[in-house]
Scaffold this motif. Structure first.
Motif, PDB file in Angstrom:
ATOM      1  N   GLU A  38      -2.756 -22.140  43.160  1.00 23.51           N
ATOM      2  CA  GLU A  38      -2.283 -21.360  41.870  1.00 23.51           C
ATOM      3  C   GLU A  38      -1.436 -22.233  41.256  1.00 23.51           C
ATOM      4  OE1 GLU A  38      -1.513 -16.698  40.558  1.00 23.51           O
ATOM      5  OE2 GLU A  38      -0.409 -17.665  42.135  1.00 23.51           O
ATOM      6  N   GLY A  39      -1.436 -22.252  39.947  1.00 26.12           N
ATOM      7  CA  GLY A  39      -0.480 -22.945  39.104  1.00 26.12           C
ATOM      8  C   GLY A  39       0.004 -22.021  38.077  1.00 26.12           C
ATOM      9  N   LYS A  40       1.513 -21.960  37.904  1.00 27.01           N
ATOM     10  CA  LYS A  40       1.928 -21.141  36.568  1.00 27.01           C
ATOM     11  C   LYS A  40       2.611 -21.976  35.658  1.00 27.01           C
ATOM     12  CE  LYS A  40       1.647 -16.534  38.471  1.00 27.01           C
ATOM     13  NZ  LYS A  40       2.365 -15.143  38.764  1.00 27.01           N
ATOM     14  N   THR A  41       2.502 -22.163  34.588  1.00 27.86           N
ATOM     15  CA  THR A  41       3.223 -23.108  33.506  1.00 27.86           C
ATOM     16  C   THR A  41       4.426 -22.353  33.395  1.00 27.86           C
ATOM     17  OG1 THR A  41       1.261 -24.066  32.766  1.00 27.86           O
ATOM     18  CG2 THR A  41       3.221 -24.590  31.559  1.00 27.86           C
ATOM     19  N   HIS A  42       5.530 -22.904  33.174  1.00 28.27           N
ATOM     20  CA  HIS A  42       7.014 -22.448  32.966  1.00 28.27           C
ATOM     21  C   HIS A  42       7.346 -23.342  31.669  1.00 28.27           C
ATOM     22  CE1 HIS A  42       7.523 -19.221  35.785  1.00 28.27           C
ATOM     23  NE2 HIS A  42       6.793 -19.841  36.624  1.00 28.27           N
ATOM     24  N   VAL A  43       7.705 -22.493  30.706  1.00 22.76           N
ATOM     25  CA  VAL A  43       8.426 -23.367  29.644  1.00 22.76           C
ATOM     26  C   VAL A  43       9.676 -22.753  29.228  1.00 22.76           C
ATOM     27  CG1 VAL A  43       6.269 -24.326  28.628  1.00 22.76           C
ATOM     28  CG2 VAL A  43       6.900 -21.915  27.946  1.00 22.76           C
ATOM     29  N   GLY A  44      10.460 -23.063  28.141  1.00 30.16           N
ATOM     30  CA  GLY A  44      11.790 -22.484  27.822  1.00 30.16           C
ATOM     31  C   GLY A  44      12.880 -23.472  28.003  1.00 30.16           C
ATOM     32  N   TYR A  45      12.742 -24.482  28.454  1.00 28.05           N
ATOM     33  CA  TYR A  45      13.869 -25.466  28.811  1.00 28.05           C
ATOM     34  C   TYR A  45      14.276 -26.105  27.635  1.00 28.05           C
ATOM     35  CZ  TYR A  45      11.944 -24.773  33.506  1.00 28.05           C
ATOM     36  OH  TYR A  45      11.440 -24.168  34.469  1.00 28.05           O
ATOM     37  N   LEU A  65      -5.572 -23.675  29.780  1.00 23.93           N
ATOM     38  CA  LEU A  65      -6.244 -24.629  30.438  1.00 23.93           C
ATOM     39  C   LEU A  65      -5.846 -25.167  31.684  1.00 23.93           C
ATOM     40  CD1 LEU A  65      -8.931 -26.073  30.002  1.00 23.93           C
ATOM     41  CD2 LEU A  65      -7.785 -27.816  28.570  1.00 23.93           C
ATOM     42  N   LEU A  66      -4.459 -25.682  31.647  1.00 25.86           N
ATOM     43  CA  LEU A  66      -3.851 -26.196  32.783  1.00 25.86           C
ATOM     44  C   LEU A  66      -3.891 -25.190  34.057  1.00 25.86           C
ATOM     45  CD1 LEU A  66      -2.331 -28.554  34.145  1.00 25.86           C
ATOM     46  CD2 LEU A  66      -0.104 -27.566  33.506  1.00 25.86           C
ATOM     47  N   GLU A  67      -3.486 -24.050  33.690  1.00 29.66           N
ATOM     48  CA  GLU A  67      -3.616 -23.147  34.795  1.00 29.66           C
ATOM     49  C   GLU A  67      -4.736 -22.821  35.427  1.00 29.66           C
ATOM     50  OE1 GLU A  67      -1.499 -19.447  33.368  1.00 29.66           O
ATOM     51  OE2 GLU A  67       0.428 -20.619  33.351  1.00 29.66           O
ATOM     52  N   LYS A  68      -5.692 -23.178  34.685  1.00 31.30           N
ATOM     53  CA  LYS A  68      -7.427 -22.883  35.111  1.00 31.30           C
ATOM     54  C   LYS A  68      -7.660 -24.197  35.909  1.00 31.30           C
ATOM     55  CE  LYS A  68     -12.017 -21.981  33.477  1.00 31.30           C
ATOM     56  NZ  LYS A  68     -12.257 -20.773  34.901  1.00 31.30           N
TER      57      LYS A  68
END
Lengths: 179, 395
Positions: B61-68, B366-369
């Motif tokens: 599983e992969g979850k994208t985190h942004v906000g930096y 898409l990346l998470e998929k």
């Protein structure tokens, strides 16, 4: 585009129609008609591409405008479906089952405008702002300058100029710059 | 599951899903590990991170985190006059800032009813293609680097530096140009620009020849890129996929061709497509698209009118009020569809600006998929192949 809108008007209650360009139109629908209209546009009219989903805060009218922009990449045209939500009951049905990528837009709108989309995946998870407790920052009544002044300290020795006044002075030095 | 069975099983069925569709991952079982790739990691595309759940060396599983990197650009613009937004918009995408200038300027022009001179359209197209070359050159270095080929980045950085020289002599700046404004562009081409650009284009072509031999014909690169990150063409509309990621899947979508803007209807080109829809195919589409941009620049310089104005007469920009309206302007940047949704309310400030960058969909849904069942060591290569820039997500 005009023909398409005429056809849509016979099937759906479109309260407003704006032909912005030959290949771009905006229509306004009711909450109940939104999903059937999006499905019709996607499955029958070729608008298969969800270009974006965003909100506009018309605070003076106490409404949020949601804009679902759909694209027909074969015909090269777009239609913006607009929905007006009362600001104080800002909640809308999710469309992540129509376009999975809508979940990301809805998550952002939840965080930045405080518009809820119940059932949308991970909609309550922090997206960009972690631990934010203030007003949703993209609402018009969130004052960025006030927040910044209250939260941060000015760098020592740094002089600031009012951007508008400075630009006026540079661009139009001969004008009366007092007013 | 026995070790022998583990290797033969259909990995796409693993991990199992619960009836509600969520992945059946029990972190307390000891089988899984949380691993953060980024935000400070050589294998991450900019200031973002991916929260990986791994089983052995396989991502489940992969979850994208942004906000930096969030600077609130869209909100900041609501407090600025239309012209004051230009130092902001270009900063939304560092490697290819000019699309922000073009889309925003074109949106303002449309709502203000402003026509721009013919020559300005050609210069805008020239700038956009120059920016595309720069962006692709950065990408090639990153894609090769993600698989351990550091030298490619050094070569492409050299070629990009030459193109930055051309930007500098044309606009006065190397990275953020602020050259495209409502009404046209700030200046005409300098004397002798065509000749110097031709020398730069030839050097770019020579560099790309070397890149092709060293990267695309390299057995290690092929071994790692072929078959990795397959994007089913059926996902293109479902996930809002655009640009080289869509074209690598054989879907010939290119805004320059589908909805020609500026002078693209007067240029001779066809969208570059691939077929295999993996990391290798996407890299090759971008390499060939880069060569097409070289050709487009030559066409633009040869067909461009030699004389004429480059800027329309603007009203006093400090008192410029634009009637109430809304529009959406798009262009084809190196990563796909780039667009600006602009809403005006009759005042001297934008009511709402919404930036639609291709990374928004590519780096999130898409990346998470795609990341599920990928080996940890291939995550960087997969991410780079989607060519994502986090600032487009957190505008």
């Amino acid at each position: 585009m005009q023909t398409l809108i005429s056809q849509l008007q016979t099937r759906f209650q479109l309260s407003e129609f704006i032909l912005q360009r030959d290949n771009l139109a905006f229509v306004t629908v009711t909450r109940e008609q939104l999903r059937p209209l999006l499905l019709h546009l996607r499955d029958k009219e070729g608008f298969t591409h969800l270009v974006l989903l965003t909100a506009v805060d018309w605070i003076e009218d106490n409404i949020f405008q949601l804009t679902y922009l759909l694209g027909d990449r074969t015909a090269g045209c777009d239609i913006g479906v607009r929905l007006m939500l009362p600001r104080d009951v800002a909640s809308m049905d999710s469309i992540h089952d129509l376009w999975p990528t809508a979940a990301t837009y809805q998550r952002e709108l939840r965080e930045m405008f405080g518009i809820d989309f119940p059932e949308s995946p991970r909609v309550d998870e922090d997206f960009i702002l972690e631990g934010w407790t203030d007003l949703p920052p993209y609402r018009r009544d969130f004052d960025t300058l006030k927040y910044s002044q209250e939260s941060y300290v000015d760098r020592l020795g740094r002089e600031t100029k009012d951007p508008a006044a400075y630009m006026k002075l540079k661009l139009y030095p001969d004008e009366d710059n007092d007013g | 599951m026995a070790d022998a069975e583990f290797g033969k099983a259909d990995r796409s069925q693993y991990p199992h899903r619960r009836p509600d569709g969520s992945l059946d991952i029990d972190l307390t079982s000891g089988k899984y590990l949380k691993l953060w790739q980024g935000p400070n990691h050589p294998g991450i595309t900019g200031n973002m991170s991916v929260e990986l759940t791994v089983c052995g060396d396989e991502v489940v599983e992969g979850k994208t985190h942004v906000g930096y990197l969030h600077r609130g650009f869209e909100k900041l613009m609501e407090r600025r006059t239309f012209i004051q937004c230009f130092p902001i918009v270009c900063r939304i995408c560092v490697p290819e800032p000019d699309f922000n200038e073009y889309c925003y300027a074109a949106a303002v022009e449309e709502l203000a009813g402003l026509e721009i001179p013919e020559k300005a359209k050609w210069i805008r197209a020239l700038i956009l293609e120059m920016g595309r070359i720069n962006s692709y050159l950065m990408y090639l270095g990153g894609q090769a680097g993600a698989f351990g080929q550091g030298v490619i980045g050094q070569w492409t950085t050299y070629a990009r530096d030459l193109m930055l020289d051309r930007f500098e002599e044309l606009t006065g700046a190397r990275i953020y140009h602020m050259f495209i404004l409502p009404g046209g562009v700030r200046d005409d081409l300098p004397e002798g620009f065509d000749e110097r650009m031709e020398q730069t284009l030839q050097e770019v072509e020579r560099t790309l020849d070397d890149v092709y031999d060293t990267m695309f014909r390299n057995a290690v690169f092929k071994k790692r890129a072929v078959g990795l990150g397959y994007v089913d063409p059926a996902l293109v509309d479902e996930y809002g996929i655009t640009g080289p990621v869509a074209r690598g899947a054989g879907v010939a979508r290119d805004v320059r061709k589908d909805q020609p803007y500026l002078v693209y209807d007067q240029l001779d080109f066809e969208p570059v497509t691939g077929r295999e829809s993996d990391v290798y195919a996407r890299a090759d589409v971008r390499r060939r698209d880069l060569l097409m941009s070289v050709d487009l620049i030559r066409q633009i310089l040869s067909k461009m009118p030699h004389k004429g104005e480059v800027m329309a007469t603007l009203p006093n920009v400090l008192h410029w009020k634009i009637p109430r309206g809304e529009t959406y302007i798009r262009g084809e940047c190196s990563r796909g569809e780039y667009g600006y949704y602009l809403v005006t309310d009759g005042s001297g400030y934008p009511r709402r600006v919404n930036v639609r960058g291709p990374s928004y969909t590519h780096a999130m849904a898409l990346l998470e998929k795609l990341i599920v069942n990928v080996n940890i060591s291939d995550v960087a290569g997969l991410m780079v192949s989607l060519h994502t820039y986090p600032p487009e997500i957190e505008r």
